[in-house]
Design a protein around this motif. Structure first.
Motif, PDB file in Angstrom:
ATOM      1  N   HIS A   1      60.397  12.214 -40.233  1.00 37.97           N
ATOM      2  CA  HIS A   1      60.311  11.614 -42.411  1.00 37.97           C
ATOM      3  C   HIS A   1      59.462  12.516 -42.705  1.00 37.97           C
ATOM      4  CE1 HIS A   1      61.847   7.528 -41.799  1.00 37.97           C
ATOM      5  NE2 HIS A   1      61.634   7.327 -40.309  1.00 37.97           N
ATOM      6  N   GLY A   2      59.215  14.032 -42.973  1.00 37.28           N
ATOM      7  CA  GLY A   2      58.343  14.964 -42.763  1.00 37.28           C
ATOM      8  C   GLY A   2      57.384  14.591 -42.141  1.00 37.28           C
ATOM      9  N   HIS A   3      56.065  16.023 -43.027  1.00 34.56           N
ATOM     10  CA  HIS A   3      55.108  16.128 -42.285  1.00 34.56           C
ATOM     11  C   HIS A   3      54.254  15.074 -42.283  1.00 34.56           C
ATOM     12  CE1 HIS A   3      51.549  18.136 -40.031  1.00 34.56           C
ATOM     13  NE2 HIS A   3      51.506  18.194 -41.026  1.00 34.56           N
TER      14      HIS A   3
ATOM     15  N   ARG B   1      70.058  14.136 -21.683  1.00 34.51           N
ATOM     16  CA  ARG B   1      69.958  13.109 -20.306  1.00 34.51           C
ATOM     17  C   ARG B   1      68.378  13.229 -20.321  1.00 34.51           C
ATOM     18  NH1 ARG B   1      67.626  11.365 -17.458  1.00 34.51           N
ATOM     19  NH2 ARG B   1      68.102  11.063 -14.874  1.00 34.51           N
ATOM     20  N   LEU B   2      68.000  14.562 -21.426  1.00 33.56           N
ATOM     21  CA  LEU B   2      66.606  14.867 -21.059  1.00 33.56           C
ATOM     22  C   LEU B   2      65.895  13.799 -22.068  1.00 33.56           C
ATOM     23  CD1 LEU B   2      64.220  17.056 -21.068  1.00 33.56           C
ATOM     24  CD2 LEU B   2      64.719  17.864 -22.718  1.00 33.56           C
ATOM     25  N   LEU B   3      66.727  13.100 -23.348  1.00 35.74           N
ATOM     26  CA  LEU B   3      66.261  11.981 -24.366  1.00 35.74           C
ATOM     27  C   LEU B   3      66.173  10.674 -23.411  1.00 35.74           C
ATOM     28  CD1 LEU B   3      67.810  12.536 -27.348  1.00 35.74           C
ATOM     29  CD2 LEU B   3      65.289  12.442 -27.266  1.00 35.74           C
ATOM     30  N   GLU B   4      66.685  10.146 -22.028  1.00 34.45           N
ATOM     31  CA  GLU B   4      66.833   9.423 -21.095  1.00 34.45           C
ATOM     32  C   GLU B   4      64.905   9.658 -20.483  1.00 34.45           C
ATOM     33  OE1 GLU B   4      70.380   9.492 -19.502  1.00 34.45           O
ATOM     34  OE2 GLU B   4      71.655   9.065 -21.158  1.00 34.45           O
ATOM     35  N   VAL B   5      65.379  10.734 -19.933  1.00 31.41           N
ATOM     36  CA  VAL B   5      64.231  11.454 -19.651  1.00 31.41           C
ATOM     37  C   VAL B   5      62.602  10.555 -19.827  1.00 31.41           C
ATOM     38  CG1 VAL B   5      62.706  12.605 -17.760  1.00 31.41           C
ATOM     39  CG2 VAL B   5      65.403  12.855 -17.563  1.00 31.41           C
ATOM     40  N   PHE B   6      62.651  10.592 -21.213  1.00 27.89           N
ATOM     41  CA  PHE B   6      61.374  10.265 -22.133  1.00 27.89           C
ATOM     42  C   PHE B   6      62.048   8.790 -22.628  1.00 27.89           C
ATOM     43  CE2 PHE B   6      61.568  14.967 -22.416  1.00 27.89           C
ATOM     44  CZ  PHE B   6      59.712  15.278 -21.924  1.00 27.89           C
ATOM     45  N   GLY B   7      62.919   8.441 -22.298  1.00 28.51           N
ATOM     46  CA  GLY B   7      63.219   7.194 -22.051  1.00 28.51           C
ATOM     47  C   GLY B   7      63.524   6.660 -23.332  1.00 28.51           C
ATOM     48  N   MET B   8      64.198   7.699 -24.475  1.00 28.17           N
ATOM     49  CA  MET B   8      64.430   7.123 -25.751  1.00 28.17           C
ATOM     50  C   MET B   8      66.612   7.492 -25.833  1.00 28.17           C
ATOM     51  SD  MET B   8      62.212   9.673 -27.238  1.00 28.17           S
ATOM     52  CE  MET B   8      60.243  10.009 -27.768  1.00 28.17           C
ATOM     53  N   GLU B   9      67.057   7.042 -26.146  1.00 24.06           N
ATOM     54  CA  GLU B   9      68.827   6.941 -26.682  1.00 24.06           C
ATOM     55  C   GLU B   9      68.627   7.907 -27.663  1.00 24.06           C
ATOM     56  OE1 GLU B   9      70.420   3.537 -27.742  1.00 24.06           O
ATOM     57  OE2 GLU B   9      70.360   2.017 -26.206  1.00 24.06           O
ATOM     58  N   ASP B  10      68.225   7.884 -28.819  1.00 23.05           N
ATOM     59  CA  ASP B  10      68.324   9.126 -30.098  1.00 23.05           C
ATOM     60  C   ASP B  10      66.795   9.982 -30.020  1.00 23.05           C
ATOM     61  OD1 ASP B  10      71.294   8.605 -30.549  1.00 23.05           O
ATOM     62  OD2 ASP B  10      70.690   6.671 -31.072  1.00 23.05           O
ATOM     63  N   PRO B  11      66.856  10.667 -30.628  1.00 19.26           N
ATOM     64  CA  PRO B  11      65.543  11.637 -31.148  1.00 19.26           C
ATOM     65  C   PRO B  11      64.969  10.556 -32.569  1.00 19.26           C
ATOM     66  CG  PRO B  11      67.171  13.410 -31.392  1.00 19.26           C
ATOM     67  CD  PRO B  11      67.893  12.042 -30.911  1.00 19.26           C
TER      68      PRO B  11
ATOM     69  N   ASP C   1      57.431   8.171 -34.227  1.00 15.03           N
ATOM     70  CA  ASP C   1      58.416   6.988 -33.552  1.00 15.03           C
ATOM     71  C   ASP C   1      59.931   6.486 -35.258  1.00 15.03           C
ATOM     72  OD1 ASP C   1      57.599   4.861 -35.175  1.00 15.03           O
ATOM     73  OD2 ASP C   1      57.507   3.861 -33.211  1.00 15.03           O
ATOM     74  N   ASP C   2      60.806   6.379 -34.617  1.00 16.92           N
ATOM     75  CA  ASP C   2      61.407   5.800 -36.340  1.00 16.92           C
ATOM     76  C   ASP C   2      60.591   5.232 -37.124  1.00 16.92           C
ATOM     77  OD1 ASP C   2      64.567   7.194 -35.196  1.00 16.92           O
ATOM     78  OD2 ASP C   2      64.520   5.259 -34.016  1.00 16.92           O
ATOM     79  N   ASP C   3      59.514   4.332 -36.743  1.00 15.12           N
ATOM     80  CA  ASP C   3      59.316   3.829 -37.791  1.00 15.12           C
ATOM     81  C   ASP C   3      57.524   4.476 -38.155  1.00 15.12           C
ATOM     82  OD1 ASP C   3      60.722   1.902 -38.588  1.00 15.12           O
ATOM     83  OD2 ASP C   3      59.425   0.158 -37.265  1.00 15.12           O
ATOM     84  N   GLU C   4      57.748   5.692 -38.119  1.00 21.61           N
ATOM     85  CA  GLU C   4      56.294   6.648 -38.638  1.00 21.61           C
ATOM     86  C   GLU C   4      55.202   6.377 -37.562  1.00 21.61           C
ATOM     87  OE1 GLU C   4      57.787   6.966 -42.689  1.00 21.61           O
ATOM     88  OE2 GLU C   4      56.691   8.849 -42.791  1.00 21.61           O
TER      89      GLU C   4
ATOM     90  N   SER D   1      58.495  -4.223 -34.247  1.00 18.07           N
ATOM     91  CA  SER D   1      59.408  -4.168 -33.940  1.00 18.07           C
ATOM     92  C   SER D   1      60.196  -2.954 -33.632  1.00 18.07           C
ATOM     93  CB  SER D   1      60.765  -4.377 -35.609  1.00 18.07           C
ATOM     94  OG  SER D   1      60.470  -2.729 -35.611  1.00 18.07           O
ATOM     95  N   THR D   2      59.197  -1.749 -33.191  1.00 16.12           N
ATOM     96  CA  THR D   2      60.093  -1.144 -32.359  1.00 16.12           C
ATOM     97  C   THR D   2      59.258  -0.895 -31.216  1.00 16.12           C
ATOM     98  OG1 THR D   2      57.961   0.093 -32.979  1.00 16.12           O
ATOM     99  CG2 THR D   2      59.589   0.573 -34.158  1.00 16.12           C
ATOM    100  N   VAL D   3      58.326  -2.141 -30.639  1.00 17.76           N
ATOM    101  CA  VAL D   3      58.058  -2.493 -29.048  1.00 17.76           C
ATOM    102  C   VAL D   3      59.067  -2.799 -28.212  1.00 17.76           C
ATOM    103  CG1 VAL D   3      55.970  -3.416 -27.739  1.00 17.76           C
ATOM    104  CG2 VAL D   3      55.961  -2.560 -29.971  1.00 17.76           C
ATOM    105  N   ALA D   4      59.414  -2.700 -27.868  1.00 17.68           N
ATOM    106  CA  ALA D   4      60.697  -3.484 -26.784  1.00 17.68           C
ATOM    107  C   ALA D   4      59.682  -4.932 -26.095  1.00 17.68           C
ATOM    108  CB  ALA D   4      60.306  -2.622 -25.519  1.00 17.68           C
ATOM    109  N   ARG D   5      60.669  -5.119 -25.861  1.00 14.55           N
ATOM    110  CA  ARG D   5      59.942  -6.609 -25.338  1.00 14.55           C
ATOM    111  C   ARG D   5      59.869  -6.770 -23.910  1.00 14.55           C
ATOM    112  NH1 ARG D   5      61.598 -11.617 -28.080  1.00 14.55           N
ATOM    113  NH2 ARG D   5      61.801 -10.919 -30.097  1.00 14.55           N
ATOM    114  N   THR D   6      60.381  -5.336 -23.526  1.00 13.90           N
ATOM    115  CA  THR D   6      59.852  -5.566 -21.446  1.00 13.90           C
ATOM    116  C   THR D   6      58.635  -5.048 -21.167  1.00 13.90           C
ATOM    117  OG1 THR D   6      60.972  -3.285 -21.888  1.00 13.90           O
ATOM    118  CG2 THR D   6      62.605  -5.651 -20.948  1.00 13.90           C
TER     119      THR D   6
END
Length: 375
Positions: A46-48, A32-42, A354-357, A99-104
């Motif tokens: 990939h490391g520091h 639910r907290l992830l949803e507040v931050f607009g994410m489905e999964d954390p 994000d997922d793509d660093e 690809s990480t930018v939402a179409r909306t």
């Protein structure tokens, strides 16, 4: 073995049930907290990695040390995304994966950031000379009615002997890429003299490719808006809302003992409506691996009674005042006293990978109770 001392089967079953239930609650709460931050999964860790200095500076410009927005109108839109060039070519051609930018998301502004290197010693121009740097969008010539190989996006005069970041607006190209992802063939940079002759890129150089540090690599910066809107866009620097009502200020994470301190129902009702600390620690939640800043933030919460008569320091609404009077006079059965709730909310800013660093700066509305009142 002393069988009397052995835990019963019912005890073990109850113990595991409690553990499973606790894990389910935690999992649901994190989701639910992830949803507040607009994410489905954390995002995947990939490391520091070191975030771009531009994004760090931008975060510090719009947010205070706790991540609270200094001024809601400083940032264009509510999201800033940074992307590094994927080609990593020594040539002046760049391509960015969006690809990480939402179409909306609405593209407000897109900027190409290039780091201009110091001229080589063989350069014979004097220090007052300029060159013209033009950024082109590479076009797909296989498309119907398209005979051009490239389209001019931005052109600027730059001192030949300068060094540092140069920024070019390329919003038009990025908007077209969002409509047709396949049209993203990249960007091409051309440098010419003022007379129009193309210059050797060995003379006027921009940092790109594997021979230059990551901090100087070509970068695309997008200012976007995801459509989320707040009903309480307030300036947290305006202290008029919080000065009259008692509250307990706190910056940074409190101690565990302070966070675990629990008020009894009687204590909560005996004190008047006020703002109390509520620190959200991202490390304890398990998010410190992908969040750059802040490490946590003070959301605050409202607690206390709203007894009759309601003074102006309680910031009551007219409705709350009437309700308080009805309750005091016991005119209608079942009418409770007004509640102590947030009456001003502020946004916070999150800088994260994000997922793509890619590094993202995002503003989230209504995350901090700025003040409390009886409503």
């Amino acid at each position: 073995m002393d069988f009397a001392a052995r835990p019963s089967l019912n005890y073990l079953e109850n113990h595991f049930d409690v553990e499973n239930e606790s894990e389910e609650v935690r999992s649901a709460a994190i989701k639910r907290l992830l949803e507040v931050f607009g994410m489905e999964d954390p995002p995947a860790i990939h490391g520091h990695k070191q975030p771009p200095q531009y994004m760090l500076d931008l975060y510090n410009t719009v947010a205070d040390v706790d991540g609270v927005t200094k001024d809601p109108y400083l940032l264009e839109g509510n999201t800033v995304r940074s992307f590094f060039d994927k080609l990593r070519s020594e040539q002046v051609e760049f391509r960015f994966n969006l690809s990480t930018v939402a179409r909306t998301e609405k593209i407000l502004t897109a900027e190409l950031h290039l780091f201009k290197l110091r001229p080589q010693a063989t350069l014979t121009f004097n220090r007052h000379h300029f060159c013209q740097v033009s950024v082109y969008q590479v076009l797909d010539t296989t498309k119907t009615n398209n005979t051009q190989e490239k389209k001019l996006l931005s052109s600027r005069l730059i001192p030949v002997h300068s060094t540092g970041w140069e920024v070019f607006t390329i919003t038009q190209a990025v908007r077209s890429w969002m409509v047709d992802e396949g049209s993203n063939l990249g960007l091409h940079v051309v440098v010419r003299t003022l007379g129009g002759s193309q210059m050797d890129m060995k003379l006027i150089r921009f940092a790109s490719g594997r021979n230059h540090h990551q901090s100087k690599q070509p970068m695309l910066v997008l200012f976007t808006d995801d459509g989320r809107r707040s009903t309480t866009l307030e300036n947290p620097n305006d202290t008029t809302a919080t000065s009259s009502l008692p509250h307990a200020p706190m910056s940074g994470p409190p101690s565990r003992s302070a966070r675990s301190l629990d008020y009894s129902e009687e204590e909560g009702m005996s004190m008047s409506c006020q703002r109390l600390p509520l620190y959200v620690d991202f490390e304890e939640i398990g998010w410190s691996g992908w969040i750059v800043s802040p490490r946590g933030y003070n959301a605050y919460h409202c607690k206390g009674s709203c007894p009759f008569p309601l003074g102006q320091n309680m910031r009551p609404t007219n409705h709350a005042t009437v309700q308080s009077i009805i309750n005091a006079l016991k005119l209608i059965k079942g009418i409770e006293t007004p509640c102590c709730v947030p009456d001003k909310l502020f946004s916070i800013n999150l800088l994260y990978f994000d997922d793509d660093e890619n590094v993202v700066l995002k503003q989230y509305n209504d995350m901090v109770a700025g003040s409390c009142g009886c409503h």
